[in-house]
Scaffold this motif. Sequence first.
Motif, PDB file in Angstrom:
ATOM      1  N   TYR A 171       0.832  -1.205   0.000  1.00 50.66           N
ATOM      2  CA  TYR A 171       0.000   0.000   0.000  1.00 50.66           C
ATOM      3  C   TYR A 171       0.864   1.251   0.000  1.00 50.66           C
ATOM      4  CZ  TYR A 171      -3.592   3.368   1.413  1.00 50.66           C
ATOM      5  OH  TYR A 171      -4.445   4.439   1.462  1.00 50.66           O
ATOM      6  N   TYR A 172       1.919   1.278   0.809  1.00 51.04           N
ATOM      7  CA  TYR A 172       2.720   2.479   0.959  1.00 51.04           C
ATOM      8  C   TYR A 172       3.926   2.543   0.026  1.00 51.04           C
ATOM      9  CZ  TYR A 172      -0.123   3.670   4.954  1.00 51.04           C
ATOM     10  OH  TYR A 172      -1.181   4.000   5.746  1.00 51.04           O
ATOM     11  N   ALA A 173       4.247   1.466  -0.634  1.00 50.43           N
ATOM     12  CA  ALA A 173       5.407   1.474  -1.528  1.00 50.43           C
ATOM     13  C   ALA A 173       5.236   2.446  -2.686  1.00 50.43           C
ATOM     14  CB  ALA A 173       5.671   0.072  -2.064  1.00 50.43           C
ATOM     15  N   ALA A 174       4.001   2.700  -3.100  1.00 54.88           N
ATOM     16  CA  ALA A 174       3.750   3.574  -4.243  1.00 54.88           C
ATOM     17  C   ALA A 174       3.540   5.024  -3.841  1.00 54.88           C
ATOM     18  CB  ALA A 174       2.514   3.084  -5.007  1.00 54.88           C
ATOM     19  N   ASP A 175       3.650   5.321  -2.553  1.00 57.32           N
ATOM     20  CA  ASP A 175       3.415   6.683  -2.114  1.00 57.32           C
ATOM     21  C   ASP A 175       4.453   7.625  -2.703  1.00 57.32           C
ATOM     22  OD1 ASP A 175       1.783   8.172   0.276  1.00 57.32           O
ATOM     23  OD2 ASP A 175       3.754   9.053  -0.051  1.00 57.32           O
ATOM     24  N   GLN A 176       4.002   8.773  -3.157  1.00 52.27           N
ATOM     25  CA  GLN A 176       4.895   9.706  -3.825  1.00 52.27           C
ATOM     26  C   GLN A 176       5.929  10.325  -2.901  1.00 52.27           C
ATOM     27  OE1 GLN A 176       2.431  12.518  -5.862  1.00 52.27           O
ATOM     28  NE2 GLN A 176       1.646  11.028  -7.308  1.00 52.27           N
ATOM     29  N   GLU A 177       5.717  10.228  -1.600  1.00 52.43           N
ATOM     30  CA  GLU A 177       6.699  10.783  -0.672  1.00 52.43           C
ATOM     31  C   GLU A 177       7.924   9.875  -0.554  1.00 52.43           C
ATOM     32  OE1 GLU A 177       6.464  13.664   0.380  1.00 52.43           O
ATOM     33  OE2 GLU A 177       4.397  14.103  -0.128  1.00 52.43           O
ATOM     34  N   GLY A 178       7.866   8.683  -1.099  1.00 48.28           N
ATOM     35  CA  GLY A 178       9.027   7.801  -1.108  1.00 48.28           C
ATOM     36  C   GLY A 178       9.187   6.995   0.154  1.00 48.28           C
ATOM     37  N   VAL A 179       8.202   6.157   0.455  1.00 49.67           N
ATOM     38  CA  VAL A 179       8.226   5.370   1.673  1.00 49.67           C
ATOM     39  C   VAL A 179       9.449   4.473   1.757  1.00 49.67           C
ATOM     40  CG1 VAL A 179       6.986   3.602   2.982  1.00 49.67           C
ATOM     41  CG2 VAL A 179       5.726   5.377   1.779  1.00 49.67           C
ATOM     42  N   THR A 180       9.866   3.946   0.629  1.00 54.69           N
ATOM     43  CA  THR A 180      10.917   2.938   0.652  1.00 54.69           C
ATOM     44  C   THR A 180      12.314   3.516   0.895  1.00 54.69           C
ATOM     45  OG1 THR A 180      11.084   3.097  -1.759  1.00 54.69           O
ATOM     46  CG2 THR A 180       9.638   1.399  -0.853  1.00 54.69           C
ATOM     47  N   SER A 181      12.492   4.812   0.701  1.00 56.69           N
ATOM     48  CA  SER A 181      13.813   5.389   0.938  1.00 56.69           C
ATOM     49  C   SER A 181      14.040   5.609   2.419  1.00 56.69           C
ATOM     50  CB  SER A 181      13.970   6.713   0.188  1.00 56.69           C
ATOM     51  OG  SER A 181      13.192   7.715   0.809  1.00 56.69           O
ATOM     52  N   LYS A 182      15.285   5.445   2.855  1.00 58.71           N
ATOM     53  CA  LYS A 182      15.596   5.590   4.268  1.00 58.71           C
ATOM     54  C   LYS A 182      15.327   7.006   4.754  1.00 58.71           C
ATOM     55  CE  LYS A 182      19.059   1.916   4.439  1.00 58.71           C
ATOM     56  NZ  LYS A 182      20.473   1.580   4.755  1.00 58.71           N
ATOM     57  N   LYS A 183      15.604   7.985   3.931  1.00 64.21           N
ATOM     58  CA  LYS A 183      15.421   9.373   4.325  1.00 64.21           C
ATOM     59  C   LYS A 183      13.944   9.701   4.542  1.00 64.21           C
ATOM     60  CE  LYS A 183      16.243  14.133   2.822  1.00 64.21           C
ATOM     61  NZ  LYS A 183      16.819  15.002   1.761  1.00 64.21           N
ATOM     62  N   ASN A 184      13.139   9.412   3.541  1.00 60.50           N
ATOM     63  CA  ASN A 184      11.730   9.768   3.627  1.00 60.50           C
ATOM     64  C   ASN A 184      10.927   8.845   4.524  1.00 60.50           C
ATOM     65  OD1 ASN A 184      11.874  12.040   1.945  1.00 60.50           O
ATOM     66  ND2 ASN A 184      11.768  10.764   0.123  1.00 60.50           N
ATOM     67  N   ALA A 185      11.482   7.694   4.865  1.00 60.31           N
ATOM     68  CA  ALA A 185      10.787   6.797   5.779  1.00 60.31           C
ATOM     69  C   ALA A 185      10.607   7.440   7.146  1.00 60.31           C
ATOM     70  CB  ALA A 185      11.558   5.482   5.921  1.00 60.31           C
ATOM     71  N   LYS A 186      11.403   8.474   7.441  1.00 61.39           N
ATOM     72  CA  LYS A 186      11.310   9.161   8.736  1.00 61.39           C
ATOM     73  C   LYS A 186      10.254  10.256   8.742  1.00 61.39           C
ATOM     74  CE  LYS A 186      16.177   8.324   9.858  1.00 61.39           C
ATOM     75  NZ  LYS A 186      17.482   8.955  10.187  1.00 61.39           N
ATOM     76  N   ILE A 187       9.611  10.482   7.607  1.00 67.33           N
ATOM     77  CA  ILE A 187       8.531  11.461   7.563  1.00 67.33           C
ATOM     78  C   ILE A 187       7.452  11.046   8.564  1.00 67.33           C
ATOM     79  CG2 ILE A 187       6.630  12.344   6.152  1.00 67.33           C
ATOM     80  CD1 ILE A 187       8.507  12.297   3.782  1.00 67.33           C
ATOM     81  N   LYS A 188       6.967  12.003   9.326  1.00 63.36           N
ATOM     82  CA  LYS A 188       6.054  11.710  10.430  1.00 63.36           C
ATOM     83  C   LYS A 188       4.642  12.214  10.130  1.00 63.36           C
ATOM     84  CE  LYS A 188       6.626  14.124  14.175  1.00 63.36           C
ATOM     85  NZ  LYS A 188       7.192  14.646  15.446  1.00 63.36           N
TER      86      LYS A 188
END
Length: 274
Positions: free
Chosen positions: A180-197
């Motif tokens: 579900y979240y892999a396609a999110d445009q914020e980039g869920v899979t990247s280590k940097k953007n995974a920290k988005i809260k």
Amino acid sequence: MRRWMVMATAALFAWAPSAAVAQTAAPDPVQALKKQFRAERGVDFTEISRSGSGEVRVRRHGQVQLGTGGPLAAYITGWNVHNDDRLNNVEPEARLIVADDTYYLAGESLPEGKNWMGLKYGEKLKIEPESLITEQTINVFDPAVLKVTMKGATAKPVSGGFFYRGDVTYAELSKVAKSYYAADQEGVTSKKNAKIKIEWRLWTDGNGLIKRLTAKTISVKGAVLERVDTRYSDWGRWQIIPPPAADEVIDWEDAQNLPRDLPDPNAIDLGATP
């Protein structure tokens, strides 16, 4: 005599339930959600989402049909509202149906008798169907997502139900719902953007059913990326959302050959005019 009264009073307090025990515990919203997964039942919602700048608001109203495993279909109406009162700029509404593994978008300038463009999202649109329903980052229709979101949150009694608040990261959401979240445009899979809260607030009724969810997505640097406010009503209502009649639908690929511009199926904006 006084000693006996003191002992009796102490005994009464010892046997009386504490205020915490006597108070009715808040129902578990996750379990309340699971109980709604029944055939031909559904829920209504209204939603307002704003980008970080707040220049454009997207309003949505929709009905969601549920089944034993979660959402099966949805009918959504949405439109963009620009924050310029002088122009009163409200774009025409867009209509969307998600049913039978197909995304249907109402369109203009289609061949006579055709009112919808259809696209199999399992073939061309590599996303989960629920992501077409709402702008909410937190997928409240997934019990696993709701559970990890609310982990550690404490219920506060309010008029008509309970209130919760907390935050969750994309990494935590992606861990329990990777597809579900892999396609999110914020980039869920990247280590940097995974920290988005995502900072969230949630209200339920007395039975634990979600009435309202507000969420604010915050970047690693602290900038607000998006605000979404969604209200849910009529949980458990009878609901059947059929796909459009086959003779009213033109395939998306065929529609591409028409003399008009069509939206990119991989960058759908429900508020945009088709």
